[in-house]
Design a protein around this motif. Structure first.
Motif, PDB file in Angstrom:
ATOM      1  N   MET A 192       0.808  -1.135  -0.320  1.00 10.13           N
ATOM      2  CA  MET A 192      -0.029   0.030   0.033  1.00 10.13           C
ATOM      3  C   MET A 192       0.617   1.343   0.016  1.00 10.13           C
ATOM      4  N   ASP A 193       1.903   1.308   0.983  1.00  9.17           N
ATOM      5  CA  ASP A 193       2.947   2.465   1.027  1.00  9.17           C
ATOM      6  C   ASP A 193       3.590   2.802  -0.415  1.00  9.17           C
ATOM      7  N   PHE A 194       4.036   1.542  -1.050  1.00 10.56           N
ATOM      8  CA  PHE A 194       4.435   1.614  -2.479  1.00 10.56           C
ATOM      9  C   PHE A 194       3.662   2.146  -3.480  1.00 10.56           C
ATOM     10  N   LEU A 195       2.232   1.787  -3.497  1.00  9.92           N
ATOM     11  CA  LEU A 195       1.481   2.310  -4.615  1.00  9.92           C
ATOM     12  C   LEU A 195       1.425   3.837  -4.553  1.00  9.92           C
ATOM     13  N   ILE A 196       1.642   4.460  -3.715  1.00  8.62           N
ATOM     14  CA  ILE A 196       1.446   5.901  -3.599  1.00  8.62           C
ATOM     15  C   ILE A 196       2.608   6.661  -3.367  1.00  8.62           C
ATOM     16  N   SER A 197       3.770   5.738  -3.552  1.00  3.58           N
ATOM     17  CA  SER A 197       5.169   6.503  -3.513  1.00  3.58           C
ATOM     18  C   SER A 197       5.558   7.167  -4.608  1.00  3.58           C
ATOM     19  N   ASP A 198       6.251   8.186  -4.618  1.00  5.67           N
ATOM     20  CA  ASP A 198       6.764   8.806  -6.006  1.00  5.67           C
ATOM     21  C   ASP A 198       7.273   7.786  -7.123  1.00  5.67           C
ATOM     22  N   GLU A 199       7.851   7.007  -6.613  1.00  2.15           N
ATOM     23  CA  GLU A 199       8.420   5.891  -7.620  1.00  2.15           C
ATOM     24  C   GLU A 199       7.484   5.235  -8.404  1.00  2.15           C
ATOM     25  N   CYS A 200       6.628   4.710  -7.357  1.00  3.67           N
ATOM     26  CA  CYS A 200       5.112   3.985  -8.313  1.00  3.67           C
ATOM     27  C   CYS A 200       4.499   4.980  -9.177  1.00  3.67           C
ATOM     28  N   GLN A 201       4.244   6.178  -8.640  1.00  4.75           N
ATOM     29  CA  GLN A 201       3.404   6.977  -9.167  1.00  4.75           C
ATOM     30  C   GLN A 201       3.986   7.380 -10.698  1.00  4.75           C
ATOM     31  N   THR A 202       5.255   7.442 -10.752  1.00  6.32           N
ATOM     32  CA  THR A 202       6.132   7.704 -11.775  1.00  6.32           C
ATOM     33  C   THR A 202       5.931   6.441 -12.864  1.00  6.32           C
ATOM     34  N   ILE A 203       6.103   5.236 -12.057  1.00  2.12           N
ATOM     35  CA  ILE A 203       5.758   4.319 -13.129  1.00  2.12           C
ATOM     36  C   ILE A 203       4.663   4.145 -13.873  1.00  2.12           C
ATOM     37  N   ILE A 204       3.536   4.539 -12.816  1.00  8.66           N
ATOM     38  CA  ILE A 204       2.286   4.660 -13.602  1.00  8.66           C
ATOM     39  C   ILE A 204       2.125   5.824 -14.338  1.00  8.66           C
ATOM     40  N   ALA A 205       2.866   6.708 -14.524  1.00 12.07           N
ATOM     41  CA  ALA A 205       2.691   7.818 -15.700  1.00 12.07           C
ATOM     42  C   ALA A 205       3.442   7.299 -16.788  1.00 12.07           C
ATOM     43  N   GLY A 206       4.015   6.266 -16.828  1.00 10.22           N
ATOM     44  CA  GLY A 206       4.857   5.646 -18.054  1.00 10.22           C
ATOM     45  C   GLY A 206       4.194   4.806 -18.563  1.00 10.22           C
ATOM     46  N   LEU A 207       3.161   4.035 -17.764  1.00  9.75           N
ATOM     47  CA  LEU A 207       2.456   2.889 -18.127  1.00  9.75           C
ATOM     48  C   LEU A 207       1.186   3.395 -18.890  1.00  9.75           C
ATOM     49  N   THR A 208      -0.161   3.012 -19.409  1.00 11.00           N
ATOM     50  CA  THR A 208      -1.296   3.161 -19.718  1.00 11.00           C
ATOM     51  C   THR A 208      -2.116   3.365 -18.795  1.00 11.00           C
ATOM     52  N   ASN A 209      -1.859   4.197 -17.656  1.00 12.80           N
ATOM     53  CA  ASN A 209      -2.618   4.630 -16.681  1.00 12.80           C
ATOM     54  C   ASN A 209      -2.252   6.067 -16.229  1.00 12.80           C
ATOM     55  N   ARG A 210      -2.927   6.659 -15.427  1.00 11.44           N
ATOM     56  CA  ARG A 210      -2.592   8.062 -14.852  1.00 11.44           C
ATOM     57  C   ARG A 210      -2.605   7.946 -13.502  1.00 11.44           C
ATOM     58  N   PRO A 211      -1.515   8.675 -12.899  1.00 15.58           N
ATOM     59  CA  PRO A 211      -1.110   8.707 -11.851  1.00 15.58           C
ATOM     60  C   PRO A 211      -2.183   9.484 -10.652  1.00 15.58           C
ATOM     61  N   VAL A 212      -2.451   8.795  -9.549  1.00 14.63           N
ATOM     62  CA  VAL A 212      -3.486   9.561  -8.565  1.00 14.63           C
ATOM     63  C   VAL A 212      -2.912  10.819  -8.172  1.00 14.63           C
ATOM     64  N   ASN A 213      -1.635  10.762  -7.961  1.00 11.57           N
ATOM     65  CA  ASN A 213      -0.984  12.295  -7.691  1.00 11.57           C
ATOM     66  C   ASN A 213      -0.604  12.885  -9.012  1.00 11.57           C
ATOM     67  N   THR A 214      -1.465  13.884  -9.057  1.00 17.05           N
ATOM     68  CA  THR A 214      -1.618  14.582 -10.449  1.00 17.05           C
ATOM     69  C   THR A 214      -0.549  15.602 -10.473  1.00 17.05           C
ATOM     70  N   THR A 215       0.203  15.668  -9.923  1.00 16.15           N
ATOM     71  CA  THR A 215       1.580  16.509 -10.112  1.00 16.15           C
ATOM     72  C   THR A 215       2.545  15.640 -10.792  1.00 16.15           C
ATOM     73  N   ILE A 216       2.406  14.811 -10.803  1.00 17.87           N
ATOM     74  CA  ILE A 216       3.471  13.735 -11.555  1.00 17.87           C
ATOM     75  C   ILE A 216       2.842  13.740 -13.207  1.00 17.87           C
ATOM     76  N   GLU A 217       4.077  14.050 -14.080  1.00 19.67           N
ATOM     77  CA  GLU A 217       3.599  14.291 -15.441  1.00 19.67           C
ATOM     78  C   GLU A 217       3.355  12.942 -16.124  1.00 19.67           C
TER      79      GLU A 217
END
Length: 339
Positions: free
Chosen positions: A273-298
């Motif tokens: 759970m901690d990992f899912l919303i870490s900057d690392e995972c959110q950046t991974i998500i931004a490069g996949l076919t999803n959109r990060p819940v942390n909207t500050t990450i491009e």
């Protein structure tokens, strides 16, 4: 870009993060039930397992199947985590299946996406869309732009949809339709739902994945599905598919995960759970076919259409969650009447 190439690029981007990572946490295993597509499984879950040297035991199934299995195993829980498929409506109907936990960093997320119940972690934004087989569409002389176009007589029996009483993506489609086709409780919106059910011609698929796979295989002209697998198919090289964001409006909802009550590997579940919303995972998500819940990450995936080019509409999440059982009941009644 092929899937292997995508995963290779992700590995290169984050290899520096892996070097020197502390192994003071992790080890052991994590049992995961998930309705998620391959992109999330490979890019997030398996990456997490590798990062923390955790053995991942995965069972893939639809959201409804996950809940049914968790209910059946309630007295002897076998899973640690429900990865994806979780939202406020699912939680409200199944509160006793999950364990309270607020992930580290939750307070840094946008206000609307924080863990307000204390039980589930929002980690990405999932959008509803139509997936169109362009070869079949051209053969019929159609140009599908939104929900209204799905009522064309040429499409009767040629549309793919999962059951909104069992599939989280199909439920998201139903609430999206109600919002943009007249309003949640309006006669106009429910008349459209009735007409759409007639168009389905008795065909209701058993899972979310059957929808986009059926369209890709040429079994259906169009399907009511969601963004992640739709874009993934195109990113993996499909040339006969087109993602359509309904011109009437498309909703993006936070997708969530939760820890199963009585989880045997609870420490690893909390770490996930901690990992899912870490900057690392959110950046991974931004490069996949999803959109990060942390909207500050491009967003960095070239295949993702920018929000500026989509007619975005916003769901009243709490209201829709409170009406879920009622709306699913309406759908069931209409389906029974028309089939």
């Amino acid at each position: 870009m092929k899937k292997i190439a995508k995963l290779f690029i992700i590995s290169l981007l984050f290899v520096s993060m892996l070097v020197g990572c502390s192994q003071s946490k992790g080890g052991g295993k994590l049992v995961v039930y998930s309705p998620n597509s391959d992109g999330e499984i490979e890019g997030i879950l398996m990456y997490f397992g590798d990062k923390y040297n955790i053995e991942i035991e995965l069972q893939s199934m639809g959201t409804g199947e996950v809940i049914s299995k968790l209910v059946a195993e309630k007295e002897n829980p076998q899973a640690d985590v429900m990865f994806g498929g979780m939202n406020l409506g699912v939680y409200n109907s199944n509160k006793d299946l999950f364990q309270e936990y607020v992930a580290k960093g939750d307070d840094k997320l946008p206000e609307g996406y924080r863990n307000k119940t204390g039980f589930f972690t929002n980690y990405l934004l999932s959008g509803s869309n139509l997936l169109v087989n362009t070869t079949l569409e051209a053969e019929l002389g159609l140009d599908i732009k939104g929900y209204a176009d799905l009522l064309d007589p040429k499409l009767k029996g040629k549309l793919a949809s999962a059951d909104p009483t069992k599939s989280s993506s199909a439920w998201a489609q139903l609430s999206n339709i109600l919002l943009v086709m007249g309003g949640y409780d309006s006669k106009k919106a429910w008349d459209y739902v009735e007409d759409l059910i007639v168009q389905l011609d008795g065909k209701l698929l058993g899972s979310s994945s059957s929808v986009y796979k059926g369209v890709a295989a040429g079994e259906y002209v169009a399907g009511l599905t969601y963004e992640d697998p739709s874009v993934s198919l195109i990113a993996d090289g499909a040339t006969n598919l087109r993602v359509v964001y309904p011109e009437e409006g498309a909703v993006w909802l936070p997708a969530a995960s939760a820890i199963v009550a009585g989880a045997a590997n609870v420490d690893n579940a909390k770490l996930f759970m901690d990992f899912l919303i870490s900057d690392e995972c959110q950046t991974i998500i931004a490069g996949l076919t999803n959109r990060p819940v942390n909207t500050t990450i491009e967003q960095t995936n070239e295949f993702m259409k920018p929000f500026s080019e989509i007619n975005l509409v916003f769901e009243d999440i709490e209201y829709v969650a409170s009406k879920k059982t009622e709306y699913q009941g309406f759908w069931t009644e209409i389906w029974a009447e028309k089939n």
